[in-house]
Design a protein around this motif. Structure first.
Motif, PDB file in Angstrom:
ATOM      1  N   GLU A 100       0.833  -1.207   0.000  1.00 49.95           N
ATOM      2  CA  GLU A 100       0.000   0.000   0.000  1.00 49.95           C
ATOM      3  C   GLU A 100       0.869   1.259   0.000  1.00 49.95           C
ATOM      4  OE1 GLU A 100      -3.301   2.147   2.871  1.00 49.95           O
ATOM      5  OE2 GLU A 100      -2.960   0.001   3.074  1.00 49.95           O
ATOM      6  N   VAL A 101       1.905   1.266   0.813  1.00 48.16           N
ATOM      7  CA  VAL A 101       2.823   2.412   0.848  1.00 48.16           C
ATOM      8  C   VAL A 101       3.544   2.527  -0.498  1.00 48.16           C
ATOM      9  CG1 VAL A 101       4.850   3.415   1.979  1.00 48.16           C
ATOM     10  CG2 VAL A 101       3.119   2.223   3.341  1.00 48.16           C
ATOM     11  N   PHE A 102       3.945   1.394  -1.048  1.00 41.21           N
ATOM     12  CA  PHE A 102       4.617   1.406  -2.349  1.00 41.21           C
ATOM     13  C   PHE A 102       3.696   1.989  -3.428  1.00 41.21           C
ATOM     14  CE2 PHE A 102       5.578  -0.671  -6.427  1.00 41.21           C
ATOM     15  CZ  PHE A 102       6.841  -0.125  -6.636  1.00 41.21           C
ATOM     16  N   MET A 103       2.426   1.599  -3.433  1.00 48.60           N
ATOM     17  CA  MET A 103       1.499   2.104  -4.444  1.00 48.60           C
ATOM     18  C   MET A 103       1.255   3.606  -4.266  1.00 48.60           C
ATOM     19  SD  MET A 103       1.220  -0.323  -6.433  1.00 48.60           S
ATOM     20  CE  MET A 103       0.055   0.423  -7.548  1.00 48.60           C
ATOM     21  N   GLN A 104       1.280   4.079  -3.036  1.00 43.57           N
ATOM     22  CA  GLN A 104       1.172   5.513  -2.776  1.00 43.57           C
ATOM     23  C   GLN A 104       2.342   6.239  -3.442  1.00 43.57           C
ATOM     24  OE1 GLN A 104       1.412   6.484   1.400  1.00 43.57           O
ATOM     25  NE2 GLN A 104       1.130   8.657   1.055  1.00 43.57           N
ATOM     26  N   MET A 105       3.532   5.700  -3.276  1.00 39.99           N
ATOM     27  CA  MET A 105       4.731   6.297  -3.854  1.00 39.99           C
ATOM     28  C   MET A 105       4.702   6.234  -5.379  1.00 39.99           C
ATOM     29  SD  MET A 105       8.555   5.393  -2.558  1.00 39.99           S
ATOM     30  CE  MET A 105       8.286   3.683  -2.942  1.00 39.99           C
ATOM     31  N   VAL A 106       4.245   5.126  -5.936  1.00 38.40           N
ATOM     32  CA  VAL A 106       4.130   4.990  -7.392  1.00 38.40           C
ATOM     33  C   VAL A 106       3.173   6.046  -7.931  1.00 38.40           C
ATOM     34  CG1 VAL A 106       3.263   3.492  -9.237  1.00 38.40           C
ATOM     35  CG2 VAL A 106       4.794   2.561  -7.492  1.00 38.40           C
ATOM     36  N   GLY A 107       2.081   6.290  -7.210  1.00 36.61           N
ATOM     37  CA  GLY A 107       1.139   7.335  -7.615  1.00 36.61           C
ATOM     38  C   GLY A 107       1.785   8.712  -7.627  1.00 36.61           C
ATOM     39  N   TYR A 108       2.651   8.973  -6.657  1.00 34.97           N
ATOM     40  CA  TYR A 108       3.373  10.246  -6.623  1.00 34.97           C
ATOM     41  C   TYR A 108       4.333  10.347  -7.809  1.00 34.97           C
ATOM     42  CZ  TYR A 108       1.898  10.855  -1.739  1.00 34.97           C
ATOM     43  OH  TYR A 108       1.183  11.007  -0.587  1.00 34.97           O
ATOM     44  N   ASN A 109       4.866   9.220  -8.216  1.00 29.66           N
ATOM     45  CA  ASN A 109       5.858   9.239  -9.288  1.00 29.66           C
ATOM     46  C   ASN A 109       5.227   9.396 -10.667  1.00 29.66           C
ATOM     47  OD1 ASN A 109       8.553   9.255 -10.121  1.00 29.66           O
ATOM     48  ND2 ASN A 109       8.443   7.111 -10.703  1.00 29.66           N
ATOM     49  N   PHE A 110       3.949   9.120 -10.794  1.00 30.59           N
ATOM     50  CA  PHE A 110       3.316   9.209 -12.110  1.00 30.59           C
ATOM     51  C   PHE A 110       3.558  10.572 -12.764  1.00 30.59           C
ATOM     52  CE2 PHE A 110      -0.307   9.839 -14.973  1.00 30.59           C
ATOM     53  CZ  PHE A 110      -0.070   8.794 -15.850  1.00 30.59           C
ATOM     54  N   PRO A 111       3.278  11.707 -12.079  1.00 33.73           N
ATOM     55  CA  PRO A 111       3.550  12.998 -12.723  1.00 33.73           C
ATOM     56  C   PRO A 111       5.022  13.421 -12.674  1.00 33.73           C
ATOM     57  CG  PRO A 111       2.535  13.369 -10.594  1.00 33.73           C
ATOM     58  CD  PRO A 111       2.553  11.883 -10.809  1.00 33.73           C
ATOM     59  N   LEU A 112       5.808  12.843 -11.749  1.00 31.60           N
ATOM     60  CA  LEU A 112       7.194  13.294 -11.574  1.00 31.60           C
ATOM     61  C   LEU A 112       8.200  12.508 -12.411  1.00 31.60           C
ATOM     62  CD1 LEU A 112       7.167  13.931  -7.717  1.00 31.60           C
ATOM     63  CD2 LEU A 112       6.988  15.616  -9.554  1.00 31.60           C
ATOM     64  N   GLN A 113       7.967  11.211 -12.556  1.00 32.62           N
ATOM     65  CA  GLN A 113       8.848  10.341 -13.340  1.00 32.62           C
ATOM     66  C   GLN A 113      10.284  10.338 -12.824  1.00 32.62           C
ATOM     67  OE1 GLN A 113       7.676   8.224 -16.015  1.00 32.62           O
ATOM     68  NE2 GLN A 113       5.921   8.780 -14.759  1.00 32.62           N
ATOM     69  N   ALA A 114      10.445  10.174 -11.525  1.00 35.00           N
ATOM     70  CA  ALA A 114      11.782  10.082 -10.923  1.00 35.00           C
ATOM     71  C   ALA A 114      12.385   8.716 -11.208  1.00 35.00           C
ATOM     72  CB  ALA A 114      11.686  10.309  -9.413  1.00 35.00           C
ATOM     73  N   ARG A 115      13.704   8.673 -11.231  1.00 39.21           N
ATOM     74  CA  ARG A 115      14.401   7.410 -11.474  1.00 39.21           C
ATOM     75  C   ARG A 115      14.298   6.479 -10.269  1.00 39.21           C
ATOM     76  NH1 ARG A 115      20.696   6.218 -13.236  1.00 39.21           N
ATOM     77  NH2 ARG A 115      20.552   3.981 -12.848  1.00 39.21           N
ATOM     78  N   TYR A 116      14.451   7.030  -9.067  1.00 38.03           N
ATOM     79  CA  TYR A 116      14.479   6.205  -7.858  1.00 38.03           C
ATOM     80  C   TYR A 116      13.261   6.474  -6.983  1.00 38.03           C
ATOM     81  CZ  TYR A 116      19.384   5.492  -9.033  1.00 38.03           C
ATOM     82  OH  TYR A 116      20.553   5.173  -9.679  1.00 38.03           O
TER      83      TYR A 116
END
Length: 146
Positions: A100-116
């Motif tokens: 669940e925490v990982f999916m929260q982070m993936v959602g944050y990365n959708f607009p940012l597209q960070a490498r890590y």
């Protein structure tokens, strides 16, 4: 996943009434001291003082672009070209790192597209390098790109 052993850092903590506040050197102000903030401040000090990440290329509680819900990433580290390079999600020490925490982070990365992507509760850290397919788990914090 890898275990964290933060060195001892000296924080500036003040009291106002019954509340305690800790100085955030990235935001350059005192913020309410919560268990999650304690983890975030340890992580920031580690990234800056031990891993050599530049303070000027970090954002704390970064609003996500185009997000109508007002969500914020805990820490975003930018590369020298000012592109999001790493997103860190900090949780309270009593929160288990989970899908669940990982999916929260993936959602944050959708607009940012960070490498890590990294998530931590102060005891453990889990991260991945999203530049590979499939993403490659990290065994330590990525070195700062010189």
């Amino acid at each position: 996943m890898f275990s964290l052993q933060f060195p001892e850092f000296h924080f500036r903590v003040i009291g106002r009434g019954r509340q305690r506040y800790i100085f955030d050197r990235v935001r350059r102000r005192y913020v309410k001291l919560t268990p999650e903030e304690w983890v975030r401040q340890h992580l920031l000090y580690y990234l800056i003082d031990v891993a050599g990440y530049p303070t000027g290329l970090m954002a704390v509680e970064k609003m996500l672009p185009g997000d109508s819900q007002g969500r914020r990433a805990d820490v975003v580290v930018y590369d020298p070209a000012m592109k999001p390079w790493m997103i860190v999600e900090c949780k309270s020490p009593d929160v288990t790192l989970s899908d669940e925490v990982f999916m929260q982070m993936v959602g944050y990365n959708f607009p940012l597209q960070a490498r890590y992507l990294l998530m931590t509760n102060g005891h453990q850290c889990w991260g991945c390098d999203c530049s590979t397919t499939p993403p490659c788990p990290l065994q330590a914090f990525p070195p700062w790109p010189s």
